[in-house]
Design a protein around this motif. Structure first.
Motif, short mmCIF file in Angstrom:
data_model
loop_
_atom_site.label_atom_id
_atom_site.label_comp_id
_atom_site.label_asym_id
_atom_site.label_seq_id
_atom_site.Cartn_x
_atom_site.Cartn_y
_atom_site.Cartn_z
N VAL A 1 0.88 -1.12 -0.40
CA VAL A 1 0.01 0.03 -0.01
C VAL A 1 0.75 1.39 0.16
CG1 VAL A 1 -2.08 -1.13 1.05
CG2 VAL A 1 -0.18 -0.18 2.60
N PRO A 2 0.38 2.27 -0.33
CA PRO A 2 1.10 3.76 -0.19
C PRO A 2 1.10 4.12 1.18
CG PRO A 2 -1.04 4.11 -1.18
CD PRO A 2 -1.09 2.63 -1.23
N ALA A 3 2.06 5.25 1.20
CA ALA A 3 2.22 5.82 2.62
C ALA A 3 1.02 6.98 2.50
CB ALA A 3 3.55 6.43 2.58
N PRO B 1 -2.11 8.53 5.44
CA PRO B 1 -2.77 8.59 6.96
C PRO B 1 -3.07 7.26 7.43
CG PRO B 1 -3.29 10.86 5.94
CD PRO B 1 -2.64 9.93 4.74
N LEU B 2 -4.02 6.95 6.36
CA LEU B 2 -4.74 5.46 6.96
C LEU B 2 -3.68 4.39 6.99
CD1 LEU B 2 -7.62 5.83 6.98
CD2 LEU B 2 -7.88 4.51 4.94
N THR B 3 -2.76 4.48 6.39
CA THR B 3 -1.63 3.23 6.22
C THR B 3 -0.57 3.51 7.44
OG1 THR B 3 -0.58 3.99 4.42
CG2 THR B 3 -2.24 2.58 3.97
N ASN C 1 7.46 -6.13 4.26
CA ASN C 1 7.28 -4.61 4.20
C ASN C 1 8.41 -4.44 3.10
OD1 ASN C 1 6.35 -2.15 3.88
ND2 ASN C 1 7.24 -1.60 5.85
N ASN C 2 7.84 -4.47 1.94
CA ASN C 2 8.74 -3.83 0.80
C ASN C 2 7.83 -2.60 0.10
OD1 ASN C 2 10.64 -5.58 1.06
ND2 ASN C 2 9.78 -6.96 -0.35
N ALA C 3 6.91 -2.14 0.93
CA ALA C 3 6.09 -0.77 0.41
C ALA C 3 6.70 0.49 0.93
CB ALA C 3 4.82 -0.95 0.72
N VAL D 1 12.24 -6.58 5.58
CA VAL D 1 12.05 -5.13 5.41
C VAL D 1 13.11 -4.56 4.58
CG1 VAL D 1 12.09 -3.14 6.74
CG2 VAL D 1 11.23 -4.99 7.84
N ASP D 2 12.40 -3.74 3.45
CA ASP D 2 13.24 -3.16 2.39
C ASP D 2 12.98 -1.55 2.70
OD1 ASP D 2 14.76 -3.10 0.19
OD2 ASP D 2 13.02 -2.57 -1.01
N VAL D 3 12.24 -1.05 3.31
CA VAL D 3 11.93 0.38 3.50
C VAL D 3 11.68 0.86 5.04
CG1 VAL D 3 10.91 0.81 1.33
CG2 VAL D 3 9.55 -0.28 3.03
P1 NAI Z 1 -0.41 0.82 -6.50
O1 NAI Z 1 -0.98 2.24 -6.27
O2 NAI Z 1 -0.54 0.22 -7.99
O3 NAI Z 1 -1.41 -0.06 -5.35
C1 NAI Z 1 -1.72 0.37 -4.21
C2 NAI Z 1 -2.89 -0.38 -3.81
O4 NAI Z 1 -3.17 -0.12 -2.32
C3 NAI Z 1 -3.93 0.30 -4.56
O5 NAI Z 1 -4.96 -0.85 -5.13
C4 NAI Z 1 -4.90 1.05 -3.36
O6 NAI Z 1 -6.38 0.86 -3.48
C5 NAI Z 1 -4.47 0.26 -1.95
N1 NAI Z 1 -4.64 0.93 -0.95
C6 NAI Z 1 -4.32 2.16 -0.74
N2 NAI Z 1 -4.52 2.39 0.68
C7 NAI Z 1 -4.77 1.32 1.13
C8 NAI Z 1 -5.42 0.76 2.56
N3 NAI Z 1 -5.24 1.77 3.64
N4 NAI Z 1 -5.85 -0.50 2.80
C9 NAI Z 1 -5.56 -1.34 1.70
N5 NAI Z 1 -5.31 -0.98 0.31
C10 NAI Z 1 -4.97 0.21 0.31
O7 NAI Z 1 1.05 0.77 -5.84
P2 NAI Z 1 2.06 -0.30 -6.24
O8 NAI Z 1 2.80 0.31 -7.56
O9 NAI Z 1 1.58 -1.50 -6.12
O10 NAI Z 1 2.99 0.04 -5.05
C11 NAI Z 1 2.76 -0.39 -3.66
C12 NAI Z 1 3.85 0.13 -2.65
O11 NAI Z 1 4.93 -0.42 -2.89
C13 NAI Z 1 4.00 1.86 -2.83
O12 NAI Z 1 4.06 2.07 -1.28
C14 NAI Z 1 5.34 1.98 -3.22
O13 NAI Z 1 5.62 3.24 -2.71
C15 NAI Z 1 5.99 0.74 -2.92
N6 NAI Z 1 7.09 0.46 -3.74
C16 NAI Z 1 8.34 0.38 -3.01
C17 NAI Z 1 9.54 0.03 -4.00
C18 NAI Z 1 10.83 -0.48 -3.40
O14 NAI Z 1 11.67 -0.12 -3.92
N7 NAI Z 1 10.63 -1.16 -1.98
C19 NAI Z 1 9.48 0.22 -5.43
C20 NAI Z 1 8.12 0.51 -5.90
C21 NAI Z 1 7.04 0.96 -5.10
#
Ligand code: NAI
Length: 416
Positions: free
Chosen positions: A217-219, A221-223, A243-245, A269-271
């Motif tokens: 999920v993205p960063a 306030p809810l997450t 947690n790779n998000a 953990v990556d982040v």
């Molecule tokens: P995305 O925008 O395609 O998917 C995120 C999903 O999370 C969406 O379907 C959204 O509806 C859902 N979401 C938002 N808030 C939520 C909540 N409170 N509860 C449940 N679901 C919720 O994003 P993507 O590309 O899949 O990226 C996901 C995460 O991975 C992001 O945090 C991004 O920053 C991170 N990321 C990390 C990388 C790394 O190097 N470790 C590289 C690329 C992305």
């Protein structure tokens, strides 16, 4: 010919498509794409400090950067020739997006170019944690031979709970099913389940039903802090967390405690809540040195393939804008996508402040010169509008001067 002009007195026409400056060792596929479209491309392996960047931008129409170059308002103000900026990375917060938009300079990035890389790393870590490989490897590096099957599991048949079923989460879902895992997910938006995956009604339900919980999920306030002491209490004893998000999602003190107590069976953990700006020694976090924790330095998306995908993606967006006016994929200006320009017509690209009357004045000016409008495409956000007009071929410099004289004009460019 592409004629470009910023508001104010008419400037010289710039031969198409112009000069591109690519910093920070951007992948060669971007260089190839820009060169084959006629750009003169200059590359530098590193970032530039703001003053040096300002000097280097003289005569540059397209700037490509990764995450280390700061592009601030001062620099943008002095860069009259700059038409578009490509961030060959995910984030864009190192660019003053508002200042760029005020100058009619769209900024493009590639938010999903490394999706597959993150999904693959996540899956690998799930397997490694199930087999306790990292701890065995660390011991063996110290000379300690510990052959044991105790607590080691196959992933086949285990339940993976994916939090956030977007680009990465859904890709992981497909890969994990390929290994025989059962996948369930939770997302705040309605998402089409892939394969045999299914959605559960809440995060709590997911935590209670999963052997592995993976966050995508993205960063927001809810997450923020969504996985803390209460969540660890709900997870199955011995479950694994990945947690790779984003670093704000997990309370790392609580994670370390859960891991030490055996409540958590492993974590990757990556982040992190705070990450160093440059490579080097000295990093630590509450999980440092705790057995059962895989720690990686925010490399989830860092692969050669991702770099290439990102390079192609951003170069294509830049070219579509410079050659055709499409702002699709821009993060700071209204998005307008367009059909191909008809041969023999001119295309006017006009960024202006979003106030009533601007379009009317443009129409009047063109009509006064006997120029017929064949197509018009407009998008606005609260502050700015981007309108594209396909018109009769005409005196480009004159039209440009007319439209630049409208006080609300931010930038006008003609593709002839
Ligand atoms: P995305 O925008 O395609 O998917 C995120 C999903 O999370 C969406 O379907 C959204 O509806 C859902 N979401 C938002 N808030 C939520 C909540 N409170 N509860 C449940 N679901 C919720 O994003 P993507 O590309 O899949 O990226 C996901 C995460 O991975 C992001 O945090 C991004 O920053 C991170 N990321 C990390 C990388 C790394 O190097 N470790 C590289 C690329 C992305």
């Amino acid at each position: 010919m592409t004629a470009m002009k910023t508001p104010g007195p008419a400037g010289p026409a710039t031969p198409a498509p112009g000069r591109a400056l690519l910093l920070e060792g951007i992948h060669h596929s971007a260089i190839e794409a820009l060169e084959s479209a006629g750009f003169a491309v200059e590359t530098l392996p590193g970032a530039l400090e703001p003053d040096d960047l300002q000097d280097a931008l003289a005569g540059v129409t397209v700037l490509g950067i990764r995450s280390r170059t700061r592009l601030d308002a001062d620099c943008l103000r002095e860069s009259d020739d700059l038409t578009a900026v490509g961030c060959f990375c995910i984030g864009t917060n190192h660019v003053d997006l508002d200042a760029a938009a005020t100058r009619g300079v769209p900024v493009f990035n590639s938010p999903f170019g490394n999706t597959r890389s993150v999904a693959e790393l996540t899956l690998a870590e799930i397997v490694l944690l199930h087999r306790r490989v990292v701890d065995r490897s660390t011991e063996l590096h110290r000379g300690e031979w510990r052959k044991s099957a105790s607590g080691c599991r196959e992933v086949r048949g285990r339940t993976l709970g994916i939090v956030g079923y977007g680009h990465i989460g859904s890709q992981l879902s497909v890969l994990a099913e390929g290994l025989g895992m059962q996948v369930l997910f939770h997302d705040v938006a309605h998402r089409l389940p892939l394969g045999n995956a299914f959605a559960v009604g809440s995060l709590d339900e997911l935590l209670e039903r999963s052997d592995v919980v993976s966050l995508h999920v993205p960063a927001t306030p809810l997450t923020e802090g969504m996985i803390g002491p209460a969540a660890f209490g709900r997870m199955r004893p011995g479950a694994i967390l990945v947690n790779n998000a984003r670093g704000s999602l997990v309370d790392l003190d609580a994670a370390a405690e859960a891991l030490r107590s055996g409540r958590l069976g492993g974590i990757a953990v990556d982040v992190y809540p705070s990450e160093p700006e440059s490579n080097g020694p000295g990093f630590s976090c509450p999980l440092s040195g705790v057995p059962g924790a895989i720690l990686t330095p925010h490399i989830g998306g860092s692969t050669e393939e991702a770099q290439e995908t990102i390079a192609r993606d951003v170069a294509e967006k830049l070219l579509r804008f410079v050659l055709g006016g499409s702002s699709r994929g821009a993060v700071n200006v209204p998005e307008v996508d367009l059909p191909r320009r008809v041969e023999g017509r001119h295309r006017i690209l006009h960024f202006h402040r979003n106030v009533p009357g601007v379009l009317g004045r443009m129409h009047t000016m063109l009509a006064a010169r006997g120029i017929n409008i064949h197509a018009e495409y407009l998008q606005s956000d609260f502050e700015r509008s981007y309108v594209i007009l396909d018109v009769d071929a005409s005196d480009a410099a004159m039209v440009q001067a007319d439209l630049a004289s409208i006080p609300e004009t931010l930038r006008v460019r003609l593709i002839c």
